[in-house]
Design a protein around this motif. Structure first.
Motif, PDB file in Angstrom:
ATOM      1  N   THR A   1      28.915  45.571  40.720  1.00 14.73           N
ATOM      2  CA  THR A   1      28.612  45.876  39.153  1.00 14.73           C
ATOM      3  C   THR A   1      30.054  45.813  38.458  1.00 14.73           C
ATOM      4  O   THR A   1      30.022  45.913  37.054  1.00 14.73           O
ATOM      5  CB  THR A   1      28.163  47.492  38.676  1.00 14.73           C
ATOM      6  OG1 THR A   1      28.853  48.198  39.221  1.00 14.73           O
ATOM      7  CG2 THR A   1      26.990  47.292  39.685  1.00 14.73           C
TER       8      THR A   1
ATOM      9  N   VAL B   1      34.690  49.880  33.840  1.00 15.02           N
ATOM     10  CA  VAL B   1      33.630  50.092  33.178  1.00 15.02           C
ATOM     11  C   VAL B   1      33.409  51.494  33.045  1.00 15.02           C
ATOM     12  O   VAL B   1      33.666  52.357  34.099  1.00 15.02           O
ATOM     13  CB  VAL B   1      32.635  49.335  34.028  1.00 15.02           C
ATOM     14  CG1 VAL B   1      32.202  49.883  35.449  1.00 15.02           C
ATOM     15  CG2 VAL B   1      31.289  49.145  32.987  1.00 15.02           C
ATOM     16  N   CYS B   2      32.815  52.001  32.198  1.00 13.66           N
ATOM     17  CA  CYS B   2      32.162  53.224  31.655  1.00 13.66           C
ATOM     18  C   CYS B   2      30.702  53.218  31.630  1.00 13.66           C
ATOM     19  O   CYS B   2      30.099  52.601  30.759  1.00 13.66           O
ATOM     20  CB  CYS B   2      32.953  53.686  30.563  1.00 13.66           C
ATOM     21  SG  CYS B   2      32.395  55.456  30.134  1.00 13.66           S
ATOM     22  N   TYR B   3      30.044  54.069  32.666  1.00 12.06           N
ATOM     23  CA  TYR B   3      28.527  54.039  32.303  1.00 12.06           C
ATOM     24  C   TYR B   3      28.293  55.301  31.780  1.00 12.06           C
ATOM     25  O   TYR B   3      28.362  56.424  32.417  1.00 12.06           O
ATOM     26  CB  TYR B   3      27.904  54.042  33.793  1.00 12.06           C
ATOM     27  CG  TYR B   3      28.274  52.787  34.397  1.00 12.06           C
ATOM     28  CD1 TYR B   3      27.386  51.721  34.119  1.00 12.06           C
ATOM     29  CD2 TYR B   3      28.995  52.709  35.705  1.00 12.06           C
ATOM     30  CE1 TYR B   3      27.522  50.583  34.747  1.00 12.06           C
ATOM     31  CE2 TYR B   3      29.300  51.406  36.070  1.00 12.06           C
ATOM     32  CZ  TYR B   3      28.486  50.341  35.824  1.00 12.06           C
ATOM     33  OH  TYR B   3      28.583  48.980  36.315  1.00 12.06           O
ATOM     34  N   SER B   4      27.829  55.255  30.410  1.00  7.55           N
ATOM     35  CA  SER B   4      27.418  56.557  29.647  1.00  7.55           C
ATOM     36  C   SER B   4      26.342  57.477  30.403  1.00  7.55           C
ATOM     37  O   SER B   4      26.363  58.534  30.156  1.00  7.55           O
ATOM     38  CB  SER B   4      27.229  56.463  28.159  1.00  7.55           C
ATOM     39  OG  SER B   4      26.055  55.336  28.058  1.00  7.55           O
TER      40      SER B   4
ATOM     41  N   LEU C   1      25.290  57.139  33.642  1.00  9.47           N
ATOM     42  CA  LEU C   1      25.425  58.015  34.829  1.00  9.47           C
ATOM     43  C   LEU C   1      26.661  58.904  34.873  1.00  9.47           C
ATOM     44  O   LEU C   1      26.864  59.297  35.966  1.00  9.47           O
ATOM     45  CB  LEU C   1      25.616  56.749  35.755  1.00  9.47           C
ATOM     46  CG  LEU C   1      24.580  55.715  35.909  1.00  9.47           C
ATOM     47  CD1 LEU C   1      24.980  54.575  36.713  1.00  9.47           C
ATOM     48  CD2 LEU C   1      23.421  56.389  36.475  1.00  9.47           C
TER      49      LEU C   1
ATOM     50  N   LYS D   1      29.815  58.115  34.863  1.00 10.52           N
ATOM     51  CA  LYS D   1      30.766  57.292  35.737  1.00 10.52           C
ATOM     52  C   LYS D   1      31.678  56.546  35.286  1.00 10.52           C
ATOM     53  O   LYS D   1      31.347  55.744  34.227  1.00 10.52           O
ATOM     54  CB  LYS D   1      30.060  56.655  36.985  1.00 10.52           C
ATOM     55  CG  LYS D   1      29.052  57.668  37.925  1.00 10.52           C
ATOM     56  CD  LYS D   1      28.399  56.861  38.788  1.00 10.52           C
ATOM     57  CE  LYS D   1      27.642  57.750  39.724  1.00 10.52           C
ATOM     58  NZ  LYS D   1      28.340  58.949  40.408  1.00 10.52           N
TER      59      LYS D   1
ATOM     60  N   GLU E   1      38.743  52.994  29.472  1.00 11.77           N
ATOM     61  CA  GLU E   1      37.278  53.787  29.580  1.00 11.77           C
ATOM     62  C   GLU E   1      37.227  54.796  29.225  1.00 11.77           C
ATOM     63  O   GLU E   1      35.898  55.420  29.025  1.00 11.77           O
ATOM     64  CB  GLU E   1      37.266  53.446  31.023  1.00 11.77           C
ATOM     65  CG  GLU E   1      37.412  52.096  31.680  1.00 11.77           C
ATOM     66  CD  GLU E   1      36.640  51.080  30.867  1.00 11.77           C
ATOM     67  OE1 GLU E   1      35.284  51.234  30.517  1.00 11.77           O
ATOM     68  OE2 GLU E   1      36.792  49.875  31.057  1.00 11.77           O
TER      69      GLU E   1
END
Length: 146
Positions: A46, A53-56, A58, A60, A95
């Motif tokens: 991914t 990367v920043c998963y808002s 999740l 993470k 991030e």
């Protein structure tokens, strides 16, 4: 070629041993914890083509280990290692800036909140901004008596 760490924990330990710096594994953004992992494209497709990367949803943040690890013969000077660590920290700040915009809801309200150029500028200039704020007592958390 240097062998890449297989886990986030091993990578964190390597950076600690080489640079005497402990990378964060969790950060609190506006009352919400975001987990931080240090991975590779091989471990986690991914992040392919991305430094971080920043998963808002999740909560993470993932950072690519390649930013720090040498892909040559393993002979890296202390200055190069220091430079690589500074690059890694700049990407982590980038991030984290995304996380702040996501947590504030701005990512759905305005285009500047997901503008990579603005996020880059903020993450690169943040240390200078904080220093100016501290020097001028603009970030102190005390109430003013009038």
């Amino acid at each position: 070629m240097e062998v890449l760490s297989t886990t986030s924990e091993e990578f964190i330990e390597k950076v600690k041993e080489e640079m005497n710096y402990t990378l964060p594994t969790k950060i609190n953004v506006m009352g919400t914890d975001f987990d931080i992992t240090y991975t590779t494209e091989e471990e986690d497709p991914t992040i392919k083509g991305k430094s971080g990367v920043c998963y808002s949803l999740l909560k993470k943040i993932k950072i690519d280990q390649y930013i720090y690890l040498d892909d040559a013969d393993g002979s890296v000077s202390e200055a190069e290692k220091s430079s690589k660590l500074l690059s890694l920290l700049a990407i982590l700040r980038h991030e984290v800036m995304h996380a702040f915009f996501f947590q504030s809801g701005l990512d759905t309200q305005c285009s500047f909140a997901v503008d990579e150029m603005l996020i880059d500028w903020l993450s690169l200039k943040l240390p200078e901004i904080v220093e100016v704020m501290k020097e001028n007592h603009l970030v102190e958390n005390r109430s003013l008596e009038c």
